[in-house]
Design an enzyme around this catalytic site. Structure first.
Site, mmCIF file in Angstrom:
data_model
loop_
_atom_site.group_PDB
_atom_site.id
_atom_site.type_symbol
_atom_site.label_atom_id
_atom_site.label_comp_id
_atom_site.label_asym_id
_atom_site.label_seq_id
_atom_site.Cartn_x
_atom_site.Cartn_y
_atom_site.Cartn_z
ATOM 1 N N HIS A 38 0.839 -1.200 0.000
ATOM 2 C CA HIS A 38 0.000 0.000 0.000
ATOM 3 C C HIS A 38 0.869 1.242 0.000
ATOM 4 O O HIS A 38 1.908 1.306 0.663
ATOM 5 C CB HIS A 38 -1.028 -0.011 1.131
ATOM 6 C CG HIS A 38 -0.532 0.240 2.516
ATOM 7 N ND1 HIS A 38 -0.392 1.499 3.042
ATOM 8 C CD2 HIS A 38 -0.182 -0.612 3.513
ATOM 9 C CE1 HIS A 38 0.023 1.424 4.300
ATOM 10 N NE2 HIS A 38 0.170 0.148 4.608
ATOM 11 N N ASP A 73 5.585 2.393 7.387
ATOM 12 C CA ASP A 73 4.212 1.948 7.108
ATOM 13 C C ASP A 73 3.527 2.909 6.137
ATOM 14 O O ASP A 73 2.917 3.881 6.563
ATOM 15 C CB ASP A 73 3.424 1.865 8.414
ATOM 16 C CG ASP A 73 2.012 1.333 8.222
ATOM 17 O OD1 ASP A 73 1.727 0.750 7.161
ATOM 18 O OD2 ASP A 73 1.206 1.512 9.146
ATOM 19 N N GLU A 91 -5.428 2.076 1.950
ATOM 20 C CA GLU A 91 -5.361 0.899 2.813
ATOM 21 C C GLU A 91 -5.626 1.284 4.254
ATOM 22 O O GLU A 91 -6.274 0.536 5.002
ATOM 23 C CB GLU A 91 -3.973 0.255 2.681
ATOM 24 C CG GLU A 91 -3.834 -1.117 3.327
ATOM 25 C CD GLU A 91 -3.274 -1.056 4.733
ATOM 26 O OE1 GLU A 91 -3.023 -2.116 5.321
ATOM 27 O OE2 GLU A 91 -3.069 0.046 5.259
ATOM 28 N N GLU A 92 -5.139 2.458 4.642
ATOM 29 C CA GLU A 92 -5.269 2.890 6.029
ATOM 30 C C GLU A 92 -6.717 3.186 6.422
ATOM 31 O O GLU A 92 -7.023 3.307 7.601
ATOM 32 C CB GLU A 92 -4.401 4.125 6.283
ATOM 33 C CG GLU A 92 -2.911 3.919 6.064
ATOM 34 C CD GLU A 92 -2.259 3.052 7.120
ATOM 35 O OE1 GLU A 92 -2.972 2.557 8.011
ATOM 36 O OE2 GLU A 92 -1.035 2.876 7.059
ATOM 37 N N ASP A 140 4.089 -5.352 3.545
ATOM 38 C CA ASP A 140 3.561 -4.242 4.337
ATOM 39 C C ASP A 140 4.413 -4.114 5.601
ATOM 40 O O ASP A 140 4.413 -5.015 6.436
ATOM 41 C CB ASP A 140 2.106 -4.534 4.698
ATOM 42 C CG ASP A 140 1.402 -3.362 5.343
ATOM 43 O OD1 ASP A 140 2.068 -2.363 5.654
ATOM 44 O OD2 ASP A 140 0.179 -3.441 5.536
ATOM 45 N N HIS A 170 2.063 4.456 13.184
ATOM 46 C CA HIS A 170 0.947 5.399 13.035
ATOM 47 C C HIS A 170 1.190 6.717 13.763
ATOM 48 O O HIS A 170 0.248 7.330 14.270
ATOM 49 C CB HIS A 170 -0.372 4.773 13.502
ATOM 50 C CG HIS A 170 -0.947 3.825 12.507
ATOM 51 N ND1 HIS A 170 -2.211 3.303 12.612
ATOM 52 C CD2 HIS A 170 -0.431 3.306 11.367
ATOM 53 C CE1 HIS A 170 -2.444 2.498 11.586
ATOM 54 N NE2 HIS A 170 -1.367 2.494 10.817
#
Length: 536
Positions: free
Chosen positions: A292, A304, A338-339, A367, A467
């Protein structure tokens, strides 16, 4: 200003790309043993191409792309999220690089509901104790509270136990979990795990709760998504494990109330998947690999999933230089949104015709492949670890074995990772397409046993900046990055010429070391759409 015009974003991406890339020049096709034009022995051709790609693909070159992703984020409000100028610039960067390498490139737009937090506040009032504030993160697509929040009693129902005294394996997942407790009109604390955030808040609402606070079962904040606006029933947020324990203690005191203010802005936006495929190769034998491209709104997303995107791009560029005529069509995909709940890959798979679905012989997903406190996880295609979810579709066991064998030959340790539905392999598995891949851990905590296997620090997350704004260029392990780029290179090179390993028998695997199974860097929980660490 966080948002700029899309045209400016594309221009910026083009400027970033120019100094980084050279046009790819495919090597002459040597053909088979008899020379150009002669058929190639599939296994020999696969081994030769895989070895060449492993030698050529390099983490230092891929790091150049990570630098570009960081600069894109820096120029666009600190992130590369779907539906933002930073996300558009990331897609433009990928598209230009792939076009220059000679791929057939398609940018596929789709609409989705973009959401951004407006308010995330939680105040706690307990008689005889000064009021205090607690950090809370709203679940994307939550029902919003009124402006200023809602005030209600706080309750922390004890999990059910069976007749033999065993704890409930799915706490908070069914309305009956709340039956012994009075949760009507209250804000309820719910432990994370076993089912989706959406299912937990729905069960609590059915029992009469007015809001839900989900308590993390690992260190660090808990940010998540309910997957779809239609799934939202009550305001829902996440709190840390430490704050959850303090809130549960406060809830045990009579008269404790909380004021919860969770509000988000939503609007329809457009995201873009980037699909690139070789101009040669049998389309009825299509090999897919994906990652992603988007980050979360909170940060640049260099690990990420800039790491997966950059590693995949590096291998794609080297394949263009090394092989003009693969026997099998090779298709690379960079998924957007994707998130927000696997939206890009879900959109792609949902629009495949039955014939197109049959043509895709396998899907490999990458990922988070450079976590700073990394472990080496390989998706458990046959459920040989005997933990969590079951096996993937037929062929998934062979994909796992292919990666494991490659790592074993290099003396590199690895562990199985459950197909928990938290990354873009999910829609492919649901469509019956064999899947596999690697990752190096998210917000889960590395155990002592894992530290003994892989090094690093026990008791700390695999990615402490998961994140968050600190997921930047300093948040990568070049060692893990290099290993996993080699994994991608070997797999792509192998399957570009030979699919026979997908039907080869798989011997029984040895059990994983004690203390390592069912701990893949993300809590083992039920299967449903979502992002790495955001849906459950």
């Amino acid at each position: 200003m966080r948002r700029r015009r899309a045209a400016a974003a594309v221009t910026a991406a083009a400027a970033l790309t120019a100094p980084l890339l050279l046009a790819a020049s495919p090597a002459p096709d040597p053909g088979g043993p008899g020379g150009p034009g002669e058929p190639k022995d599939p296994a020999a051709a696969a081994n030769a191409l895989a070895a060449r790609l492993v030698r050529a693909a390099d983490a230092r070159d891929a790091h150049t792309h990570l630098g570009a992703f960081q600069r894109i984020a820096d120029a666009h409000g600190g992130n590369r999220a779907a539906g933002t100028p930073g996300g558009e610039a990331t897609a433009a960067y990928l598209r230009k690089a792939l076009q220059r390498a000679g791929y057939r490139v398609t940018t596929v737009p789709f609409t989705f509901t973009y959401a951004e937090a407006l308010a995330e506040k939680l105040g706690v009032t307990t008689p005889g104790t000064p009021p205090r504030d607690v950090d809370v993160a709203l679940m994307t697509y939550t029902v919003s509270t009124p402006e200023g929040g809602l005030t209600a009693p706080l309750t922390a129902p004890a999990p059910k136990t069976g007749g033999d005294g065993t704890a409930d394996a799915t706490p908070g997942c069914e309305p009956s979990d709340y039956a012994p407790h009075d949760v009507k009109g209250k804000v309820v604390l719910i432990p994370r795990g076993a089912c989706s955030f959406a299912e937990k808040q729905k069960a609590a609402a059915t029992a009469g709760a007015v809001a839900a606070l989900i308590v993390n079962n690992a260190d660090g904040p808990l940010r998540g998504t309910l997957g779809d606006p239609s799934a939202a029933v009550i305001p829902t947020g996440g709190v840390t494990r430490e704050d959850g324990a303090a809130l549960a203690a406060a809830a045990a005191k009579a008269g404790t109330t909380v004021t919860l203010d969770l509000r988000e802005r939503r609007e329809q936006r457009t995201a873009h998947n980037v699909i690139a495929e070789t101009r040669g190769g049998d389309p009825s034998r299509t090999v897919m690999a994906g990652a992603h491209l988007d980050s979360v709104v909170e940060g640049p997303g260099v690990n990420d999933n800039g790491s997966g995107s950059a590693g995949l791009l590096e291998v794609a560029l080297e394949l263009a230089r090394a092989e003009r005529r693969p026997a099998d069509r090779v298709r690379f995909a960079w998924w957007d949104a994707e998130e927000f709940g696997l939206l890009g890959s879900t959109d792609y798979v949902s629009k495949l015709s039955p014939e197109e679905r049959e043509q895709i012989r396998l899907y490999l997903n990458f990922d988070m492949i450079a976590s700073p406190n990394a472990a080496q996880f390989v998706y458990d295609g046959d459920d040989s670890d005997g933990a969590g979810e079951g096996p993937g579709p037929a062929g998934s066991a062979q994909l796992e074995r292919g990666i494991n064998d490659f790592l074993d030959r290099r003396g590199l340790r690895h562990l199985g990772a459950d197909f928990d539905g938290r990354s873009d392999y999910g829609p492919f598995i649901e469509a019956g397409i064999p899947a596999g891949g690697t990752f190096t851990g998210a917000e889960g905590v590395k155990t002592e046993e894992m530290a003994a296997l892989f090094g690093g620090t026990a008791g700390k997350p695999f990615d402490p900046c998961y994140h968050q704004a600190c997921d930047d260029l300093d948040n990568v392990s070049m060692k893990a990055f290099d290993v996993n780029i080699d994994v991608i290179a070997h797999a792509v090179g192998s399957y570009a010429h030979d699919l026979s390993p997908l039907t080869a028998p798989v011997p029984a695997a040895a059990p994983a070391p004690a203390g390592t199974t069912a701990t893949t860097g993300r809590p083992v929980e039920g299967p449903h759409p979502g992002h790495t660490g955001v849906t459950r």
